[in-house]
Design an enzyme around this catalytic site. Sequence first.
Site, PDB file in Angstrom:
ATOM      1  N   ASP A   1      -0.138   4.925   1.103  1.00  0.00           N
ATOM      2  CA  ASP A   1      -0.584   6.111   2.088  1.00  0.00           C
ATOM      3  C   ASP A   1      -0.533   5.215   3.474  1.00  0.00           C
ATOM      4  O   ASP A   1      -1.308   4.378   3.562  1.00  0.00           O
ATOM      5  CB  ASP A   1      -1.800   6.615   2.049  1.00  0.00           C
TER       6      ASP A   1
ATOM      7  N   ASP B   1       0.846  -1.270  -0.149  1.00  0.00           N
ATOM      8  CA  ASP B   1       0.097  -0.061   0.231  1.00  0.00           C
ATOM      9  C   ASP B   1       0.990   1.114   0.044  1.00  0.00           C
ATOM     10  O   ASP B   1       2.095   1.044   0.171  1.00  0.00           O
ATOM     11  CB  ASP B   1      -0.833   0.025   1.257  1.00  0.00           C
TER      12      ASP B   1
END
Length: 214
Positions: free
Chosen positions: A10, A8
């Site tokens: 953020d 991922d």
Amino acid sequence: MKPTVVFDLDGTLVDSLADITASFRHVLRDFGLPKPDDRAMAGLIGRPLVEMFRRAVPGADAEALAEAYRAHYREHMADHSRPYPGVPELLARLRGEGYALVVATTKRGATARKLAEAVGILHLLDHVQGTDGLPAKPAPDVVEAAVRAVGGRGVCMVGDTVHDVLAGKAAGLCTFAVTWGNHDAATLAAAGPDHLEPTLEPLPERLEPALARR
């Protein structure tokens, strides 16, 4: 096929909460709408942008809010965002060990690539996959598309939210959850990740048994 680690963006590789929150609140202020507190804001991150606004301000025009957010965020996404400590070094190490490194994010692909470039890690990634019409996590589609893009063999999904853990599980990957992002340890533990750590430092060692099983 190269063993591939899916990250991922953020809250996992990049500490971007301040800029996301600033753009979110800027838009709500411009529209004269109430602003969620920091805890509520962090809990929304990881979902599609329109859904975030629908949850934050039920009944508002979420599509209009999302477009206004994108316009502001494009200009301010890297005002305060930085890679978490040790992330560039970790990515360089994993590349040196023969892993392909990809991102699977709820952001649009172009926006995610711009952020990764702005904070200085794009050159360490083999591919950045946004939703771009795909179902968002916890569906596995974005994760699987990221692995396909490099012709790789998926090994592990690394993220900071329950959505990341569930998407990784649905894609059949090992799951590594880091608690320095947007979901706390108790919330992440309830999703049942294979590994739950305060930082990404232990990741290389956790990948070895996962790779052996692939």
